[in-house]
Motif scaffolding. Structure first.
Motif, PDB file in Angstrom:
ATOM      1  N   ASP A  82       0.826  -1.213   0.000  1.00  0.00           N
ATOM      2  CA  ASP A  82       0.000   0.000   0.000  1.00  0.00           C
ATOM      3  C   ASP A  82       0.857   1.259   0.000  1.00  0.00           C
ATOM      4  O   ASP A  82       0.397   2.319  -0.431  1.00  0.00           O
ATOM      5  CB  ASP A  82      -0.916   0.020   1.225  1.00  0.00           C
ATOM      6  CG  ASP A  82      -2.059  -0.974   1.107  1.00  0.00           C
ATOM      7  OD1 ASP A  82      -2.343  -1.408  -0.028  1.00  0.00           O
ATOM      8  OD2 ASP A  82      -2.648  -1.327   2.148  1.00  0.00           O
ATOM      9  N   ARG A  83       2.086   1.152   0.484  1.00  0.00           N
ATOM     10  CA  ARG A  83       2.949   2.327   0.617  1.00  0.00           C
ATOM     11  C   ARG A  83       4.289   2.075  -0.052  1.00  0.00           C
ATOM     12  O   ARG A  83       4.659   0.935  -0.331  1.00  0.00           O
ATOM     13  CB  ARG A  83       3.169   2.662   2.097  1.00  0.00           C
ATOM     14  CG  ARG A  83       1.897   3.029   2.837  1.00  0.00           C
ATOM     15  CD  ARG A  83       2.197   3.389   4.273  1.00  0.00           C
ATOM     16  NE  ARG A  83       2.732   2.227   5.006  1.00  0.00           N
ATOM     17  CZ  ARG A  83       3.717   2.284   5.893  1.00  0.00           C
ATOM     18  NH1 ARG A  83       4.314   3.429   6.135  1.00  0.00           N
ATOM     19  NH2 ARG A  83       4.109   1.212   6.520  1.00  0.00           N
ATOM     20  N   LYS A 121      -2.174  -0.933  -2.957  1.00  0.00           N
ATOM     21  CA  LYS A 121      -2.483   0.314  -3.665  1.00  0.00           C
ATOM     22  C   LYS A 121      -1.429   0.662  -4.712  1.00  0.00           C
ATOM     23  O   LYS A 121      -1.749   1.228  -5.759  1.00  0.00           O
ATOM     24  CB  LYS A 121      -2.618   1.456  -2.656  1.00  0.00           C
ATOM     25  CG  LYS A 121      -3.802   1.296  -1.713  1.00  0.00           C
ATOM     26  CD  LYS A 121      -3.877   2.447  -0.718  1.00  0.00           C
ATOM     27  CE  LYS A 121      -5.053   2.268   0.241  1.00  0.00           C
ATOM     28  NZ  LYS A 121      -5.104   3.358   1.251  1.00  0.00           N
ATOM     29  N   LYS A 122      -0.173   0.329  -4.433  1.00  0.00           N
ATOM     30  CA  LYS A 122       0.886   0.620  -5.398  1.00  0.00           C
ATOM     31  C   LYS A 122       0.665  -0.166  -6.688  1.00  0.00           C
ATOM     32  O   LYS A 122       0.899   0.352  -7.785  1.00  0.00           O
ATOM     33  CB  LYS A 122       2.250   0.295  -4.795  1.00  0.00           C
ATOM     34  CG  LYS A 122       2.702   1.259  -3.708  1.00  0.00           C
ATOM     35  CD  LYS A 122       2.901   2.653  -4.265  1.00  0.00           C
ATOM     36  CE  LYS A 122       3.341   3.626  -3.188  1.00  0.00           C
ATOM     37  NZ  LYS A 122       3.538   4.995  -3.726  1.00  0.00           N
ATOM     38  N   SER A 143      -4.810  -3.398   4.000  1.00  0.00           N
ATOM     39  CA  SER A 143      -5.242  -2.520   5.091  1.00  0.00           C
ATOM     40  C   SER A 143      -6.036  -3.283   6.151  1.00  0.00           C
ATOM     41  O   SER A 143      -6.242  -2.783   7.255  1.00  0.00           O
ATOM     42  CB  SER A 143      -6.091  -1.374   4.533  1.00  0.00           C
ATOM     43  OG  SER A 143      -7.268  -1.873   3.910  1.00  0.00           O
ATOM     44  N   ARG A 245      11.455  -2.065   3.934  1.00  0.00           N
ATOM     45  CA  ARG A 245      11.308  -0.685   4.414  1.00  0.00           C
ATOM     46  C   ARG A 245      12.303  -0.398   5.542  1.00  0.00           C
ATOM     47  O   ARG A 245      12.895   0.694   5.597  1.00  0.00           O
ATOM     48  CB  ARG A 245       9.874  -0.443   4.892  1.00  0.00           C
ATOM     49  CG  ARG A 245       9.646   0.989   5.378  1.00  0.00           C
ATOM     50  CD  ARG A 245       8.168   1.295   5.599  1.00  0.00           C
ATOM     51  NE  ARG A 245       7.465   1.317   4.330  1.00  0.00           N
ATOM     52  CZ  ARG A 245       6.552   0.402   3.954  1.00  0.00           C
ATOM     53  NH1 ARG A 245       6.251  -0.594   4.775  1.00  0.00           N
ATOM     54  NH2 ARG A 245       5.955   0.490   2.803  1.00  0.00           N
TER      55      ARG A 245
END
Length: 292
Positions: A82-83, A121-122, A143, A245
């Motif tokens: 998502d990020r 989302k990416k 999510s 990350r």
């Protein structure tokens, strides 16, 4: 040479960025521990269940999920995040899918019989800008990631396979190896891949005793095994994302530290040059007054 105010502003900006990346690294480390615990607990169960699934599928048990037919329609599930701010985590998935579209799946894309289902989302944003048929129904799954949510995606693919809308279902995801290493995998979810025979005990010669019945195994074990395998892939991706990350933020923090050293050195040199210039101006002015 920049003036002192510009250098000082850059030092303040880089210091703030370093604090943010350090905080994000700590958050990613905490999430990674939880994600790593989840995948470590899931792996033994999923692997053993997968062995049972493959063995049952090769024991001449009729199941619609093992039907081998001419491949006309393909579904590719691309598992992203998502990020961003996770290094090449998402980029590696995009690269793998793009290579697949340009090579072995190019003919299906040309015929319009290829469908991409991005998770994350990416992935939704990336494939929205590409000329490829997509299904964004589960784009925000991470999510609210849980087995129930993963089961819904797996059931969607399984139903499409049984109904003939898909003849093959592939999953592209990042497998978690360690904090610094994620391996991009492309695995076939459907149809079920038969187990490879071994030299020690060829699977074709194994005699199975089914309890309670073959029919109940087909209706209960095989669908459950497919869903568990897919959930494991999602957990692998989640752990890989947090590891990537954490590594990216660690490198960003180190880079900010190196940049701060250079900026402070530049600041001291600029300040020294300004002081020297002022001294020269004062000395020059004094000499001019003395001569006058």
């Amino acid at each position: 040479m920049p003036n002192l105010k510009e250098v000082k502003n850059r030092i303040v900006s880089v210091t703030s960025t370093q604090q943010i990346t350090k905080a994000m690294k700590m958050v990613a480390a905490a999430k990674l521990r939880r994600a790593q615990e989840s995948i470590m607990q899931m792996r033994p169960y999923a692997q053993k269940l997968n062995e049972i699934l493959q063995n049952v599928s090769t024991a001449q048990v009729e199941t619609p999920y093992a039907e081998q037919r001419e491949v006309q329609n393909i579904l590719v599930i691309a598992v992203t995040a998502d990020r961003g701010l996770s290094g090449a985590f998402n980029t590696n998935i995009f690269r793998r899918v793009r290579i697949m579209l340009e090579e072995e799946l190019s003919s299906y894309q040309a015929k319009g019989t290829l469908e991409i289902m991005p998770i994350g989302k990416k992935g939704v944003d990336f494939f929205k800008r590409r000329e490829v048929r997509t299904d964004n129904s589960f784009g925000t799954l991470f999510s609210r990631l849980s087995f129930d949510e993963a089961r819904a995606v797996a059931e969607h693919a399984m139903q499409g396979f049984v109904e003939g809308r898909y003849d093959k279902v592939l999953v592209v995801y990042n497998e978690f190896k360690n904090v610094a290493t994620q391996i991009v995998r492309t695995e076939q979810l459907l149809p079920i891949v038969p187990a490879e025979p071994t030299t020690d005990a060829p699977i074709s010669n194994i005699d199975y005793i089914f309890e309670p019945t073959k029919e109940e195994i087909v209706t209960e074990l095989i669908p459950k095994s497919i869903k568990v395998q897919f959930y494991k892939m999602l957990l692998e991706s989640r752990a890989s994302e947090e590891g990537a990350r954490m590594t990216a933020m660690d490198k960003a923090t180190d880079n900010a530290g190196e940049l701060l050293k250079e900026l402070k050195l530049m600041y001291n040199r600029t300040r020294q040059a300004a002081i020297t210039k002022e001294i020269l101006e004062i000395v020059g002015g004094a000499e001019a007054l003395a001569k006058g």
